[in-house]
Design an enzyme around this catalytic site. Structure first.
Site, PDB file in Angstrom:
ATOM      1  N   ARG A   1      -9.941  20.898  25.909  1.00 53.13           N
ATOM      2  CA  ARG A   1     -10.677  21.437  24.762  1.00 53.13           C
ATOM      3  C   ARG A   1     -10.464  22.948  24.639  1.00 53.13           C
ATOM      4  O   ARG A   1     -10.195  23.471  23.559  1.00 53.13           O
ATOM      5  CB  ARG A   1     -12.176  21.150  24.941  1.00 53.13           C
ATOM      6  CG  ARG A   1     -13.085  21.791  23.908  1.00 53.13           C
ATOM      7  CD  ARG A   1     -14.555  21.603  24.293  1.00 53.13           C
ATOM      8  NE  ARG A   1     -14.869  22.202  25.591  1.00 53.13           N
ATOM      9  CZ  ARG A   1     -15.161  23.486  25.765  1.00 53.13           C
ATOM     10  NH1 ARG A   1     -15.193  24.309  24.748  1.00 53.13           N
ATOM     11  NH2 ARG A   1     -15.421  23.951  26.979  1.00 53.13           N
ATOM     12  N   ARG A   2     -10.535  23.644  25.777  1.00 56.11           N
ATOM     13  CA  ARG A   2     -10.347  25.102  25.727  1.00 56.11           C
ATOM     14  C   ARG A   2      -8.896  25.454  25.410  1.00 56.11           C
ATOM     15  O   ARG A   2      -8.632  26.336  24.608  1.00 56.11           O
ATOM     16  CB  ARG A   2     -10.782  25.739  27.054  1.00 56.11           C
ATOM     17  CG  ARG A   2     -12.299  25.747  27.237  1.00 56.11           C
ATOM     18  CD  ARG A   2     -12.707  26.240  28.612  1.00 56.11           C
ATOM     19  NE  ARG A   2     -14.159  26.249  28.777  1.00 56.11           N
ATOM     20  CZ  ARG A   2     -14.783  25.993  29.921  1.00 56.11           C
ATOM     21  NH1 ARG A   2     -14.096  25.681  31.007  1.00 56.11           N
ATOM     22  NH2 ARG A   2     -16.100  26.029  29.978  1.00 56.11           N
TER      23      ARG A   2
ATOM     24  N   ARG B   1      -8.491  25.047  38.866  1.00 56.19           N
ATOM     25  CA  ARG B   1      -9.619  24.156  39.159  1.00 56.19           C
ATOM     26  C   ARG B   1     -10.487  24.744  40.246  1.00 56.19           C
ATOM     27  O   ARG B   1     -10.215  25.780  40.814  1.00 56.19           O
ATOM     28  CB  ARG B   1      -9.128  22.758  39.554  1.00 56.19           C
ATOM     29  CG  ARG B   1      -8.829  21.873  38.336  1.00 56.19           C
ATOM     30  CD  ARG B   1      -9.253  20.436  38.578  1.00 56.19           C
ATOM     31  NE  ARG B   1     -10.623  20.336  39.068  1.00 56.19           N
ATOM     32  CZ  ARG B   1     -11.049  19.388  39.868  1.00 56.19           C
ATOM     33  NH1 ARG B   1     -10.228  18.470  40.308  1.00 56.19           N
ATOM     34  NH2 ARG B   1     -12.308  19.358  40.257  1.00 56.19           N
TER      35      ARG B   1
ATOM     36  N   ARG C   1     -12.762  29.799  41.162  1.00 62.81           N
ATOM     37  CA  ARG C   1     -11.963  30.164  39.990  1.00 62.81           C
ATOM     38  C   ARG C   1     -11.960  31.678  39.778  1.00 62.81           C
ATOM     39  O   ARG C   1     -10.939  32.260  39.404  1.00 62.81           O
ATOM     40  CB  ARG C   1     -12.508  29.483  38.737  1.00 62.81           C
ATOM     41  CG  ARG C   1     -12.122  28.023  38.688  1.00 62.81           C
ATOM     42  CD  ARG C   1     -12.369  27.454  37.336  1.00 62.81           C
ATOM     43  NE  ARG C   1     -13.128  26.212  37.444  1.00 62.81           N
ATOM     44  CZ  ARG C   1     -13.434  25.452  36.405  1.00 62.81           C
ATOM     45  NH1 ARG C   1     -13.086  25.811  35.191  1.00 62.81           N
ATOM     46  NH2 ARG C   1     -14.099  24.333  36.585  1.00 62.81           N
TER      47      ARG C   1
ATOM     48  N   CYS D   1     -13.329  10.149  29.385  1.00 59.19           N
ATOM     49  CA  CYS D   1     -12.887  11.113  30.385  1.00 59.19           C
ATOM     50  C   CYS D   1     -12.551  12.436  29.708  1.00 59.19           C
ATOM     51  O   CYS D   1     -12.910  12.678  28.570  1.00 59.19           O
ATOM     52  CB  CYS D   1     -11.710  10.562  31.159  1.00 59.19           C
ATOM     53  SG  CYS D   1     -10.347  10.067  30.106  1.00 59.19           S
TER      54      CYS D   1
END
Ligand SMILES: NCc1[nH]cc(CCC(=O)O)c1CC(=O)O
Length: 312
Positions: free
Chosen positions: A133-134, A151, A157, A244
């Protein structure tokens, strides 16, 4: 006295937000003369153990939730605190969302090494995110950026921003606010540029549908406007079958005038490279109906084909 065992993942964010929820619930108990005590139980989920593979390859975000739901069904815990955006749109038989507390900032934000905004990132800058989405929305807005997977928990991160040579990474503002790291935020991405994930910034307090005591307590903790907004967003996700990890975003806001509540929701479906971007905004009064209608509007424009390609 009833003891309520609260299940949580053991990441810094999960522990912090569960601690905050339990503090709020203790206050509500005092306020409403409810006698109970709380105990935290940490649960290690598959999602926490598998850190080296892209989430969508190992079964999606549901990995963070499944084991905790099993513990609820087995009676090992009585309540679970999840990030709403980690919740699959379907709950297992017997479990319910007991409360949706007041939403935190729903926006995504940019943590950079210098640049003060998305527009200021240098041409071809390396940006870390594993969210389709990003990446979809970022590539749509700035096709020159190089998106690379990153991840791990928020803390790891942030470390990788330096150690792996990213110019910027994208995170949800809500998580950073909850753990007290707002000062790391370089810029907020407005929903017009990057529509948040369904449920982003909200929490989900899950319990057994038959546990009247816990449900009775949780109803005091529910924030109706947040619950309505999240119901609309989750209906959108459900209609698109967003099981998912998928390049789907939605954000609903609620306005109340006189006695009528209006929901305004924007939803998006895009290809991971930003080459295709479908977006629409609709208003309604019934959250489930609105979510489903908005999904239908995007499906009519080809959303299902984009999602089919991503799912492979
Ligand atoms: N996917 C992981 C996740 N799940 C919930 C949050 C925190 C934000 C929230 O509660 O919505 C995050 C981190 C992130 O996306 O930056």
């Amino acid at each position: 006295m009833r003891k309520i065992v609260v299940g949580t993942r053991q990441s810094a964010l999960a522990l912090t937000q569960t601690g905050q929820v339990v503090d709020h619930l203790r206050e509500l108990c005092r306020e409403h003369g409810i006698e109970c005590e709380f105990e935290l139980k940490k649960i290690v989920t598959k999602g926490d153990q598998i850190l080296d593979v892209t989430l969508s390859k190992v079964g999606g975000k549901g990995l963070f939730v499944k084991e905790i739901e099993q513990a609820l069904m087995d009676g090992e815990i009585d309540m679970a605190v999840h990030s709403m955006k980690d919740m699959p749109w379907e709950l297992p038989e017997g479990l319910v969302i007991g409360a949706v507390p007041l939403r935190e900032d729903p926006r995504d934000c940019l943590i950079t090494r210098g640049a003060a905004s998305l527009d200021e990132l240098p041409q071809g800058a390396k940006v870390g995110t594993s969210s389709l989405r990003r990446s979809s929305q970022l590539q749509y807005y700035r096709p020159d950026l190089k998106i690379e997977s990153i991840r791990g928990n928020i803390d790891s991160r942030l470390k990788k921003l330096e150690s792996e040579g990213f110019d910027a990474i994208l995170l949800a503002a809500a998580g950073l606010r909850r753990v007290g790291w707002v000062d790391r935020i370089s810029a907020y991405l407005p929903p017009e540029v990057c529509l948040p994930a369904v449920g982003q910034g909200a929490l989900c307090i899950e319990c057994r549908g038959g546990d009247a005591e816990v449900l009775g307590l949780l109803k005091h903790y529910n924030n109706e406007p947040t619950a309505i907004a999240v119901a609309a967003e989750r209906s959108f996700l459900g209609k698109l079958n967003g099981g998912c990890q998928v390049p789907i975003g939605a954000y609903a806001t609620i306005s109340t005038e006189a006695d009528s509540t209006t929901i305004t929701m924007t939803g998006m479906v895009g290809s991971p490279d930003g080459g295709q971007m479908l977006k629409d905004t609709m208003t309604g009064t019934d959250p489930v109906k609105l979510g489903s209608e908005l999904a239908d509007a995007l499906i009519a424009r080809g959303a299902a084909d984009i999602l089919a390609t991503v799912r492979g």
